[in-house]
Motif scaffolding. Structure first.
Motif, PDB file in Angstrom:
ATOM      1  N   PHE A   1      11.626   7.498  53.855  1.00 13.41           N
ATOM      2  CA  PHE A   1      11.333   7.883  55.231  1.00 13.41           C
ATOM      3  C   PHE A   1      10.203   7.023  55.789  1.00 13.41           C
ATOM      4  CE2 PHE A   1       8.287   9.954  57.968  1.00 13.41           C
ATOM      5  CZ  PHE A   1       9.043  10.037  59.117  1.00 13.41           C
ATOM      6  N   ILE A   2       9.157   6.812  54.998  1.00 10.17           N
ATOM      7  CA  ILE A   2       7.990   6.080  55.506  1.00 10.17           C
ATOM      8  C   ILE A   2       8.375   4.650  55.888  1.00 10.17           C
ATOM      9  CG2 ILE A   2       7.013   5.275  53.312  1.00 10.17           C
ATOM     10  CD1 ILE A   2       5.026   6.730  56.241  1.00 10.17           C
ATOM     11  N   GLU A   3       9.283   4.029  55.142  1.00  7.42           N
ATOM     12  CA  GLU A   3       9.735   2.678  55.497  1.00  7.42           C
ATOM     13  C   GLU A   3      10.446   2.688  56.850  1.00  7.42           C
ATOM     14  OE1 GLU A   3      10.637   0.415  51.346  1.00  7.42           O
ATOM     15  OE2 GLU A   3      11.946   2.116  51.825  1.00  7.42           O
ATOM     16  N   LEU A   4      11.282   3.674  57.048  1.00  8.17           N
ATOM     17  CA  LEU A   4      11.978   3.791  58.336  1.00  8.17           C
ATOM     18  C   LEU A   4      10.997   4.082  59.469  1.00  8.17           C
ATOM     19  CD1 LEU A   4      15.028   5.821  57.120  1.00  8.17           C
ATOM     20  CD2 LEU A   4      15.046   3.454  57.919  1.00  8.17           C
TER      21      LEU A   4
ATOM     22  N   VAL B   1      17.661   1.994  62.906  1.00  5.95           N
ATOM     23  CA  VAL B   1      16.448   2.783  62.703  1.00  5.95           C
ATOM     24  C   VAL B   1      16.680   4.225  63.143  1.00  5.95           C
ATOM     25  CG1 VAL B   1      14.033   3.077  63.409  1.00  5.95           C
ATOM     26  CG2 VAL B   1      14.888   0.805  62.821  1.00  5.95           C
ATOM     27  N   THR B   2      17.199   4.413  64.350  1.00  8.28           N
ATOM     28  CA  THR B   2      17.416   5.782  64.826  1.00  8.28           C
ATOM     29  C   THR B   2      18.534   6.466  64.043  1.00  8.28           C
ATOM     30  OG1 THR B   2      18.813   4.969  66.631  1.00  8.28           O
ATOM     31  CG2 THR B   2      16.489   5.396  67.127  1.00  8.28           C
ATOM     32  N   ARG B   3      19.552   5.723  63.678  1.00  2.00           N
ATOM     33  CA  ARG B   3      20.644   6.325  62.907  1.00  2.00           C
ATOM     34  C   ARG B   3      20.147   6.778  61.539  1.00  2.00           C
ATOM     35  NH1 ARG B   3      26.210   3.795  60.682  1.00  2.00           N
ATOM     36  NH2 ARG B   3      27.093   5.767  60.060  1.00  2.00           N
ATOM     37  N   LEU B   4      19.304   5.978  60.914  1.00  2.00           N
ATOM     38  CA  LEU B   4      18.784   6.334  59.600  1.00  2.00           C
ATOM     39  C   LEU B   4      17.775   7.481  59.663  1.00  2.00           C
ATOM     40  CD1 LEU B   4      18.424   2.750  58.142  1.00  2.00           C
ATOM     41  CD2 LEU B   4      20.035   4.501  57.367  1.00  2.00           C
ATOM     42  N   LEU B   5      17.060   7.592  60.772  1.00  2.00           N
ATOM     43  CA  LEU B   5      16.094   8.680  60.912  1.00  2.00           C
ATOM     44  C   LEU B   5      16.745  10.007  61.309  1.00  2.00           C
ATOM     45  CD1 LEU B   5      13.125   6.871  62.650  1.00  2.00           C
ATOM     46  CD2 LEU B   5      13.124   7.910  60.397  1.00  2.00           C
TER      47      LEU B   5
ATOM     48  N   VAL C   1       6.292   8.439  68.254  1.00  2.00           N
ATOM     49  CA  VAL C   1       6.666   8.053  66.892  1.00  2.00           C
ATOM     50  C   VAL C   1       5.672   8.622  65.881  1.00  2.00           C
ATOM     51  CG1 VAL C   1       7.063   6.099  65.333  1.00  2.00           C
ATOM     52  CG2 VAL C   1       7.910   5.995  67.686  1.00  2.00           C
ATOM     53  N   GLN C   2       4.396   8.604  66.215  1.00  2.00           N
ATOM     54  CA  GLN C   2       3.393   9.198  65.324  1.00  2.00           C
ATOM     55  C   GLN C   2       3.630  10.701  65.172  1.00  2.00           C
ATOM     56  OE1 GLN C   2      -0.141   7.771  67.301  1.00  2.00           O
ATOM     57  NE2 GLN C   2      -0.316   6.012  65.928  1.00  2.00           N
ATOM     58  N   ASP C   3       4.060  11.333  66.247  1.00  2.00           N
ATOM     59  CA  ASP C   3       4.340  12.764  66.206  1.00  2.00           C
ATOM     60  C   ASP C   3       5.537  13.075  65.311  1.00  2.00           C
ATOM     61  OD1 ASP C   3       3.233  15.193  67.072  1.00  2.00           O
ATOM     62  OD2 ASP C   3       4.812  15.437  68.585  1.00  2.00           O
ATOM     63  N   PHE C   4       6.518  12.156  65.253  1.00  2.00           N
ATOM     64  CA  PHE C   4       7.632  12.350  64.334  1.00  2.00           C
ATOM     65  C   PHE C   4       7.099  12.506  62.914  1.00  2.00           C
ATOM     66  CE2 PHE C   4      10.967   9.904  67.002  1.00  2.00           C
ATOM     67  CZ  PHE C   4      11.417  11.070  67.580  1.00  2.00           C
ATOM     68  N   ARG C   5       6.171  11.647  62.531  1.00  2.00           N
ATOM     69  CA  ARG C   5       5.624  11.723  61.180  1.00  2.00           C
ATOM     70  C   ARG C   5       4.936  13.063  60.950  1.00  2.00           C
ATOM     71  NH1 ARG C   5       2.110   7.367  57.744  1.00  2.00           N
ATOM     72  NH2 ARG C   5       1.401   8.838  56.171  1.00  2.00           N
TER      73      ARG C   5
ATOM     74  N   THR D   1      10.425  10.371  50.311  1.00  2.00           N
ATOM     75  CA  THR D   1      11.805  10.775  50.062  1.00  2.00           C
ATOM     76  C   THR D   1      12.710   9.550  50.203  1.00  2.00           C
ATOM     77  OG1 THR D   1      11.451  13.021  50.853  1.00  2.00           O
ATOM     78  CG2 THR D   1      13.721  12.229  50.880  1.00  2.00           C
ATOM     79  N   ARG D   2      13.561   9.352  49.231  1.00  2.00           N
ATOM     80  CA  ARG D   2      14.471   8.201  49.238  1.00  2.00           C
ATOM     81  C   ARG D   2      15.880   8.664  49.575  1.00  2.00           C
ATOM     82  NH1 ARG D   2      12.553   3.633  47.068  1.00  2.00           N
ATOM     83  NH2 ARG D   2      10.579   3.784  45.958  1.00  2.00           N
TER      84      ARG D   2
END
Length: 159
Positions: free
Chosen positions: A3-6, A76-80, A125-129, A141-142
């Motif tokens: 998740f952090i990479e995305l 990026v959005t699809r993976l998130l 984006v920071q709020d997503f985290r 998480t992988r």
């Protein structure tokens, strides 16, 4: 991938995309962006809300006028999306925070204020985290790209 990479990729791409959209006069995209915000607000479940969030990012990328950024935002959005769905299900204020940020981004676009659009997207984006952390989704998480088909969620184990 994790998740952090995305999230890092999204933080690198999304704010600049918003700034370009504002500086290039995103007026034509405003009705579609507003429709996506309304769809997030009206969504009964997280599936529909996440789909509208993903469409919002796609419309914003198109409004940037940069085809490379349009292509960069898609994976990026699809993976998130799967973990965003989990976050919305677990964090009651998640959807309202998304709505506030997206409305502020649209207002910055309406004014043609690139700095404000970039600033609000950075906060978004920071709020997503923060939302993922509140939802208990480990940042390490992988999951595989195949897990991001829009239907599944990333595994809850790390490793």
């Amino acid at each position: 991938m994790t998740f952090i990479e995305l999230w890092e990729a999204m933080l690198a791409v999304a704010p600049r995309t918003a700034a370009l959209a504002a500086s290039r006069g995103a007026g034509d995209a405003l009705p579609q962006l507003e429709a996506e915000i309304a769809a997030v607000e009206a969504a009964r479940g997280s599936e529909a809300a996440v789909a509208a969030v993903v469409r919002f990012f796609g419309t914003l990328a198109a409004a940037s006028g940069n085809r490379v950024l349009m292509l960069a935002m898609q994976p990026v959005t699809r993976l998130l999306a799967p973990s965003l769905r989990r976050m919305i299900d677990r964090v009651p204020q998640g959807r309202s925070r998304i709505l506030v940020a997206q409305r502020c981004i649209v207002e910055a676009l309406r004014k043609g204020d690139a700095a404000e659009a970039e600033s609000w997207m950075t906060r978004h984006v920071q709020d997503f985290r923060r939302g993922y952390e509140l939802a208990g989704i480990a940042l390490d998480t992988r999951w595989a790209a195949a897990d991001a088909d829009g239907r599944g969620a990333p595994p809850s184990t790390t490793g």
